[in-house]
Design a protein around this motif. Structure first.
Motif, mmCIF file in Angstrom:
data_model
loop_
_atom_site.group_PDB
_atom_site.id
_atom_site.type_symbol
_atom_site.label_atom_id
_atom_site.label_comp_id
_atom_site.label_asym_id
_atom_site.label_seq_id
_atom_site.Cartn_x
_atom_site.Cartn_y
_atom_site.Cartn_z
ATOM 1 N N CYS A 159 0.907 -1.328 -0.063
ATOM 2 C CA CYS A 159 0.040 0.087 0.010
ATOM 3 C C CYS A 159 0.794 1.345 0.148
ATOM 4 O O CYS A 159 1.809 1.418 0.742
ATOM 5 N N GLY A 160 0.402 2.324 -0.691
ATOM 6 C CA GLY A 160 1.047 3.680 -0.290
ATOM 7 C C GLY A 160 1.058 4.424 -1.901
ATOM 8 O O GLY A 160 0.392 3.956 -2.769
ATOM 9 N N GLU A 161 1.785 5.485 -1.736
ATOM 10 C CA GLU A 161 1.727 6.442 -2.855
ATOM 11 C C GLU A 161 3.188 7.252 -3.081
ATOM 12 O O GLU A 161 3.846 7.255 -2.134
ATOM 13 N N ARG A 162 3.430 7.509 -4.313
ATOM 14 C CA ARG A 162 4.238 8.661 -4.487
ATOM 15 C C ARG A 162 3.690 9.476 -5.224
ATOM 16 O O ARG A 162 2.787 9.518 -6.415
ATOM 17 N N LYS A 163 3.897 10.976 -5.147
ATOM 18 C CA LYS A 163 3.054 12.183 -5.835
ATOM 19 C C LYS A 163 1.602 11.766 -5.561
ATOM 20 O O LYS A 163 1.127 12.289 -6.733
ATOM 21 N N GLY A 164 1.213 11.244 -4.599
ATOM 22 C CA GLY A 164 -0.039 11.090 -4.272
ATOM 23 C C GLY A 164 -0.960 10.065 -5.103
ATOM 24 O O GLY A 164 -2.003 9.768 -4.721
ATOM 25 N N VAL A 165 -0.247 9.180 -6.020
ATOM 26 C CA VAL A 165 -0.882 8.371 -6.721
ATOM 27 C C VAL A 165 -0.243 6.719 -6.409
ATOM 28 O O VAL A 165 0.929 6.650 -5.878
ATOM 29 N N LYS A 166 -1.001 5.800 -6.429
ATOM 30 C CA LYS A 166 -0.894 4.545 -6.165
ATOM 31 C C LYS A 166 0.513 4.122 -6.876
ATOM 32 O O LYS A 166 0.945 4.491 -8.021
ATOM 33 N N ILE A 167 1.508 3.453 -6.121
ATOM 34 C CA ILE A 167 2.894 3.106 -6.523
ATOM 35 C C ILE A 167 2.582 1.845 -7.636
ATOM 36 O O ILE A 167 1.735 0.898 -7.126
ATOM 37 N N THR A 168 3.231 1.893 -8.790
ATOM 38 C CA THR A 168 3.067 0.600 -9.865
ATOM 39 C C THR A 168 3.253 -0.637 -9.147
ATOM 40 O O THR A 168 4.093 -0.905 -8.360
ATOM 41 N N GLY A 169 2.495 -1.580 -9.174
ATOM 42 C CA GLY A 169 2.493 -2.962 -8.850
ATOM 43 C C GLY A 169 1.905 -3.266 -7.346
ATOM 44 O O GLY A 169 1.879 -4.152 -6.942
ATOM 45 N N PHE A 170 1.587 -2.024 -6.646
ATOM 46 C CA PHE A 170 1.021 -2.182 -5.515
ATOM 47 C C PHE A 170 -0.571 -2.553 -5.471
ATOM 48 O O PHE A 170 -1.123 -2.062 -6.422
ATOM 49 N N HIS A 171 -0.934 -2.999 -4.286
ATOM 50 C CA HIS A 171 -2.513 -3.370 -4.350
ATOM 51 C C HIS A 171 -3.361 -2.215 -4.171
ATOM 52 O O HIS A 171 -4.287 -2.106 -4.682
ATOM 53 N N LEU A 172 -3.021 -1.293 -3.254
ATOM 54 C CA LEU A 172 -3.721 -0.068 -2.852
ATOM 55 C C LEU A 172 -2.793 1.177 -2.938
ATOM 56 O O LEU A 172 -1.730 1.298 -2.397
ATOM 57 N N GLY A 173 -3.529 2.353 -3.174
ATOM 58 C CA GLY A 173 -2.968 3.506 -3.046
ATOM 59 C C GLY A 173 -2.931 4.167 -1.779
ATOM 60 O O GLY A 173 -3.044 3.096 -0.640
ATOM 61 N N ASN A 174 -3.283 5.272 -1.601
ATOM 62 C CA ASN A 174 -3.270 6.079 -0.286
ATOM 63 C C ASN A 174 -4.556 6.756 -0.104
ATOM 64 O O ASN A 174 -4.788 7.607 0.874
ATOM 65 N N SER A 175 -5.524 6.424 -0.634
ATOM 66 C CA SER A 175 -7.035 6.966 -0.479
ATOM 67 C C SER A 175 -7.695 6.123 0.480
ATOM 68 O O SER A 175 -7.899 4.880 0.416
ATOM 69 N N PRO A 176 -8.187 6.708 1.560
ATOM 70 C CA PRO A 176 -8.881 6.074 2.773
ATOM 71 C C PRO A 176 -9.997 5.416 2.369
ATOM 72 O O PRO A 176 -10.468 4.206 2.706
ATOM 73 N N LEU A 177 -10.545 5.869 1.186
ATOM 74 C CA LEU A 177 -11.725 5.431 0.570
ATOM 75 C C LEU A 177 -11.411 3.872 0.176
ATOM 76 O O LEU A 177 -12.296 3.301 -0.258
ATOM 77 N N GLU A 178 -10.358 3.645 -0.295
ATOM 78 C CA GLU A 178 -10.001 2.289 -0.897
ATOM 79 C C GLU A 178 -10.153 1.197 0.107
ATOM 80 O O GLU A 178 -10.026 0.197 -0.078
ATOM 81 N N TYR A 179 -9.963 1.921 1.428
ATOM 82 C CA TYR A 179 -9.594 0.783 2.493
ATOM 83 C C TYR A 179 -10.776 0.057 3.222
ATOM 84 O O TYR A 179 -11.160 0.236 4.528
ATOM 85 N N THR A 180 -11.636 -0.338 2.313
ATOM 86 C CA THR A 180 -12.909 -0.974 2.858
ATOM 87 C C THR A 180 -12.895 -2.315 3.599
ATOM 88 O O THR A 180 -11.596 -3.017 3.149
#
Ligand code: MLT
Length: 232
Positions: A66-87
């Motif tokens: 999980c995580g971001e760089r420059k606010g967007v999901k890192i390539t190959g990661f499951h999730l970015g850093n938007s809390p709304l994705e963490y259901t």
């Protein structure tokens, strides 16, 4: 109770043995608090995507990258850093390996503190309750943005201070006083939207994240970091 505010992660010094609250309201700590509210088991913070991927490669059962760089999901990661994705259907029962530009760094850099709590507007009243229970001197660590001051984290530090000040006598320095004045000056939503990082997230199309992160007291839990893992 003495309370100080660290304005950004580049100024984390002298926190050894103290109680620290790390704040990255847009969005890392808001996302972590949300993940725990939706059943995540643990969050492991990493400095870099490479470190997170290496750990994932060794133990990938029940882990999410999980995580971001420059606010967007890192390539190959499951999730970015938007809390709304963490259901719940995505994160329940999972350990999240997380790396973000500022938030996870600030948490790791706070590891000399005696107790490290994860703070956001979402859980600010729960954080204040926990600090009152501990009744020790407190350092509010604003993650900031790339080692620079950011209005959004400072506003949440002020919010926590205001909540404490209603219930206990606080010894505040001028920085803490300024944070309180800021938090009292406007609604959290407005403060987050006017911050530089808030405006950047709006440009990226994440306005809904900001509305979500501005909800004071929506979540009643306080994650803590033991130097390796964040749990509740
Ligand atoms: C960070 O750690 O810098 C942030 O949480 C950035 C973001 O995703 O908004």
């Amino acid at each position: 109770m003495q309370v100080t505010v660290v304005p950004h992660a580049g100024e984390i010094t002298g926190i050894s043995g103290k109680t620290a609250v790390v704040i990255d309201v847009l969005r890392a700590t808001s996302t972590m608090v949300t993940a725990f509210a939706n059943g995540a088991t643990a969050v492991m913070p990493f400095f870099t995507p490479e470190e997170a991927k290496q750990y994932y490669g060794w133990h990938n059962n029940k882990l999410l990258l999980c995580g971001e760089r420059k606010g967007v999901k890192i390539t190959g990661f499951h999730l970015g850093n938007s809390p709304l994705e963490y259901t719940g259907d995505v994160v329940a029962g999972k350990t999240l390996l997380m790396t973000t530009t500022n938030g996870t760094k600030a948490i790791k850099r706070s590891e000399t503190a005696g107790t490290i709590l994860i703070g956001s507007a979402l859980n600010a009243p729960a954080v204040a309750d926990q600090l009152l229970r501990l009744h020790e001197d407190v350092v509010l660590v604003c993650a900031g943005t790339r080692e620079r001051f950011s209005l959004d984290d400072f506003a949440v530090a002020g919010l926590i201070l205001c909540l404490l000040r209603e219930r206990v006598k606080l010894a505040m320095d001028d920085r803490a006083r300024a944070a309180c004045l800021l938090a009292e000056s406007r609604e959290m939503r407005e403060l987050l939207l006017m911050s530089n990082h808030g405006q950047y997230l709006v440009e990226l199309g994440f306005t809904e994240d900001i509305e979500y992160c501005a909800q004071v007291g929506k979540i009643n839990l306080v994650p803590y970091f033991d130097g390796k893992m964040i749990t509740i």
